[in-house]
Scaffold this motif. Structure first.
Motif, PDB file in Angstrom:
ATOM      1  N   UNK A 121       0.849  -1.192   0.000  1.00  0.00           N
ATOM      2  CA  UNK A 121       0.000   0.000   0.000  1.00  0.00           C
ATOM      3  C   UNK A 121       0.880   1.236   0.000  1.00  0.00           C
ATOM      4  N   UNK A 122       0.320   2.293  -0.525  1.00  0.00           N
ATOM      5  CA  UNK A 122       1.026   3.577  -0.489  1.00  0.00           C
ATOM      6  C   UNK A 122       0.020   4.690  -0.269  1.00  0.00           C
ATOM      7  N   UNK A 342      -8.183  -2.310   9.599  1.00  0.00           N
ATOM      8  CA  UNK A 342      -8.297  -1.193  10.547  1.00  0.00           C
ATOM      9  C   UNK A 342      -7.292  -0.098  10.198  1.00  0.00           C
ATOM     10  N   UNK A 343      -6.086  -0.509   9.829  1.00  0.00           N
ATOM     11  CA  UNK A 343      -5.067   0.458   9.431  1.00  0.00           C
ATOM     12  C   UNK A 343      -5.525   1.256   8.213  1.00  0.00           C
ATOM     13  N   UNK A 344      -6.069   0.579   7.218  1.00  0.00           N
ATOM     14  CA  UNK A 344      -6.493   1.257   6.002  1.00  0.00           C
ATOM     15  C   UNK A 344      -7.686   2.171   6.240  1.00  0.00           C
ATOM     16  N   UNK A 367     -11.028   5.863  -0.114  1.00  0.00           N
ATOM     17  CA  UNK A 367      -9.896   6.064   0.796  1.00  0.00           C
ATOM     18  C   UNK A 367      -8.912   6.986   0.086  1.00  0.00           C
ATOM     19  N   UNK A 368      -9.157   8.262   0.217  1.00  0.00           N
ATOM     20  CA  UNK A 368      -8.443   9.275  -0.559  1.00  0.00           C
ATOM     21  C   UNK A 368      -6.932   9.147  -0.392  1.00  0.00           C
ATOM     22  N   UNK A 369      -6.240   9.132  -1.511  1.00  0.00           N
ATOM     23  CA  UNK A 369      -4.783   9.118  -1.485  1.00  0.00           C
ATOM     24  C   UNK A 369      -4.164   7.771  -1.185  1.00  0.00           C
ATOM     25  N   UNK A 370      -4.958   6.703  -1.061  1.00  0.00           N
ATOM     26  CA  UNK A 370      -4.421   5.374  -0.734  1.00  0.00           C
ATOM     27  C   UNK A 370      -4.583   4.444  -1.935  1.00  0.00           C
ATOM     28  N   UNK A 371      -3.472   3.807  -2.277  1.00  0.00           N
ATOM     29  CA  UNK A 371      -3.465   2.877  -3.397  1.00  0.00           C
ATOM     30  C   UNK A 371      -2.920   1.521  -2.941  1.00  0.00           C
ATOM     31  N   UNK A 372      -3.231   0.510  -3.720  1.00  0.00           N
ATOM     32  CA  UNK A 372      -2.726  -0.821  -3.428  1.00  0.00           C
ATOM     33  C   UNK A 372      -2.101  -1.451  -4.659  1.00  0.00           C
TER      34      UNK A 372
END
Length: 704
Positions: A121-122, A342-344, A367-372
């Motif tokens: 994830x980033x 929970x982290x995500x 989930x703004x700004x989060x990619x996998x």
């Protein structure tokens, strides 16, 4: 046996009067001998064969953990049977000097290399930039690929939370309505809103099709998702932890029992001590390597769990739905831990889950700004498991022809596969299914070796091949493998005799299937039964859910000996102490006589086609409290037991049966067919003709 539920056949009984009353005694010399299972202690040695009892005790022991064909303990059972074959004087060097014919049994896909299975994830927000914006998650701790999805490939995309991943217009509920999942990786919860809540629009107490894994994944694919991250619900995680602890405690208890046996061994029992110590070491190594409890606490599903649970009681597959027929390109599916989820979700997983369950409204969000970025690499996996084969060579003119006598020796292990006790993690000992058939086969082998080797024995007889089959419970795999790779040509195999569940003789009823698979089988059995004196039911069909069917479909006439399904079938309660040992002894005598005749008769049995739609007989477990009399075209209640179910329901002696349940009654077999389908406590509708008028009564059946 391989089927998972009992179906009672319509039986044509040979006696004009049948007692069904629990309190009544069936009067026959045979039933006086063997109606009840007999304990070993106190049983006269002359009535039993000690070796058969020893075989039964070992094969149904906790030590073998239910003899799953894919568990290491199947090798212990196979070695035992091979040693018994050798001790009886059979040839046991057919496969590289051993009795073991190995086959590969598929156990489903397994995780390939770690490089191919990954999840990263980033985040692209300022705070993430300051502390490092990417993270690699650990396989088997944070995530596991699931076989319900694509087996290989990589994908990436923005992350979006889609609640329970449900679109249910009939409930005005859509987790995808406020988000755009196109090309993204969707995170979803298992089950559905309000699980176990009777007020839930999703039925609460009973999962709807929207809870099925297949439906969730199909919905995600239709919405354009690139991959699915599945999060276990809190209640299921609690159940998984409890089950893992129970399993671990069971293994520790098994170690303690084995250690006790080691201490009880005499000093000279060196080999037995070494064998038991190897078992202890194997269990300890398994416990050390296994982290089942902590994996359960993280909520990770097994690699094939999502594919199998949807067919079980808690998440049954929808029999009719658009999803069942649709063909969709697969996408990767991962099970992720609740900690990762929970982290995500910024530590809000539990609160979001509780909110959806409180008012049954979606809480989906981007989930703004989060990619996998993820990869999946699954590979097929198999386990080697053996048939065990011993041979009594033929003699004279018939020496090149073969009789096969078989019984499967595998069962359902600890209940993971094929158990009829859902959620139970316990040894399924399989004393009747099929330690009974295996032990009977070993005794038949001893009988025939003795008869054919003694002075004055037959100068000409067919080769007899004894086979303990593996993989029967997984679809007759062992017998199918032998058919594909026979040790002796099938063209010269003249008959196959199968014994499966022969340990519960009740009411002196013995059923033999395949009696129409060759001309002369019925008359032969009737002839031999004059002395054996069983209440014999002959079923023509050579098909059925046991290993004889593999041979019959290959053109070999068959006979299948069977004492009926019972309530302990595929449950942990199928134990040694419930076996009817005297009944087994009598059945084995008859099988030995049938085998001897087939091995020595000059004429080869001629294969005949039979009906494919065979139904398997279930033992009678209920009582109506009546005596039935067969009259021309009808059945009459000739007597009623005092205070029995029939009398309490309003039936009278002399009533003429019209219907039992929904079945019109013309013969006693029609009544038996209905009763064998019922359990104690069931209420059965009975219609009778009394004084030229029809009357209907409800009869609450009691246990026999």
């Amino acid at each position: 046996m391989t089927f998972s539920f009992p179906i009672a056949p319509k039986l044509k009984l040979l006696l004009p009067i049948v007692w069904i009353a629990c309190a009544a005694t069936l009067q026959s010399s045979a039933t006086e001998r063997d109606e009840q299972p007999l304990p070993i202690d106190g049983t006269p040695a002359s009535e039993l064969h000690d070796a058969m009892v020893d075989d039964l005790k070992f094969l149904s022991s906790d030590e073998l953990q239910g003899r799953s064909s894919i568990d290491a303990t199947i090798l212990d059972a196979a070695d035992y049977i091979a040693a018994r074959f050798q001790s009886l004087g059979l040839q046991t060097d057919l496969f590289d000097g051993t009795a073991l014919q190995f086959l590969d049994i598929s156990v489903g896909p397994q995780i390939g290399s770690g490089d191919a299975n990954f999840f990263q994830t980033e985040s692209r927000d300022a705070a993430a930039e300051a502390r490092g914006n990417s993270r690699d998650w650990e396989l088997a701790r944070d995530f596991t690929p699931l076989a319900i999805g694509a087996s290989e490939g990589e994908t990436s995309g923005d992350l979006v939370f889609v609640g329970y991943g449900i679109r249910a217009p009939e409930h005005d509920y859509d987790d995808y309505e406020e988000v755009d999942p196109e090309g993204k990786i969707v995170i979803m919860l298992r089950k559905e809103p309000g699980a176990k809540d009777p007020a839930s629009p999703f039925d609460g107490l009973e999962n709807t099709r929207h809870a099925y894994f297949e439906t969730k994944v199909a919905t995600a694919i239709d919405a354009g998702a690139a991959a699915v991250l599945l999060v276990n619900d809190a209640a299921s995680v609690e159940n998984m932890v409890a089950e893992a602890r129970k399993r671990r405690q069971g293994e520790l208890s098994r170690i303690a029992k084995i250690r006790k046996r080691v201490l009880e061994l005499p000093a000279e029992a060196v080999h037995a001590r070494e064998k038991l110590n190897r078992q202890i070491a194997r269990i300890e190594a398994m416990l050390e390597e296994s982290d089942a409890e902590s994996a359960a606490a993280r909520g990770l599903l097994g690699i094939v769990e999502a594919g199998t649970q949807s067919k079980r009681g808690d998440e049954r597959r929808a029999e009719t739905s658009e999803d069942a027929d649709a063909t969709r390109p697969p996408i990767p599916v991962l099970s992720i831990s609740r900690d990762l989820a929970d982290h995500l979700l910024a530590d809000e997983l539990s609160s979001i889950e509780a909110a959806i369950d409180s008012d049954w409204q979606p809480r989906s969000r981007e989930l703004a700004g989060k990619r996998g970025l993820l990869g999946v690499g699954l590979t097929p996996s198999t386990v080697r498991s053996p048939n065990v084969i011993g041979v009594l060579p033929g003699r004279g003119e018939l020496a090149d022809e073969t009789i096969v006598i078989g019984a499967h020796f595998d069962h359902v292990g600890m209940g993971e596969f094929g158990s009829l006790a859902p959620g139970t993690v316990a040894v399924h000992n399989g004393a009747d299914d099929n330690a009974s058939g295996t032990a009977a086969m070993l005794r038949v082998a001893g009988d025939l070796v003795s008869k054919f080797s003694r002075a004055g024995g037959p100068t000409s007889h067919r080769r007899i091949v004894f086979i303990a089959f593996t993989g029967e419970e997984r679809g007759l795999l062992g017998s199918k493998h032998y058919i594909k790779q026979p040790r002796f040509p099938l063209s010269s195999t003249v008959a196959m005799i199968n014994m499966d569940m022969v340990g519960r003789l009740t009411d002196n009823d013995l059923t033999v299937y395949g009696t129409g698979s060759a001309a002369g089988f019925e008359s032969m059995l009737n002839d031999l039964n004059r002395e054996a004196d069983f209440r014999l039911t002959q079923v023509s069909s050579g098909y059925g859910p046991s290993d004889h069917s593999s041979f019959y479909q290959a053109g070999v006439p068959v006979l299948f000996f069977f004492t009926g399904l019972h309530t302990d079938y595929h449950r942990p309660s199928d134990d040694f102490d419930k076996l009817n040992l005297i009944g087994m002894d009598r059945i084995t005598d008859m099988v030995s006589q049938v085998s001897e005749r087939l091995a020595t008769v000059p004429e080869r049995p001629v294969y005949a086609e039979t009906e494919k739609n065979v139904q398997i007989r279930r033992q009678l477990t209920v009582s109506m409290g009546v005596t039935l009399s067969q009259q021309p075209g009808e059945v009459v209640l000739s007597s009623i037991a005092a205070a029995g179910p029939a009398e309490q329901g309003g039936l009278r002696s002399g009533d003429r049966l019209i219907r039992v349940g929904k079945k019109e009654i013309h013969e006693i077999g029609d009544v038996m067919d209905q009763l064998r389908r019922r359990s104690p406590g069931d209420v059965l509708s009975v219609s009778v003709r009394r004084d030229a008028e029809e009357h209907s009564f409800d009869v609450e059946l009691e246990s026999r």
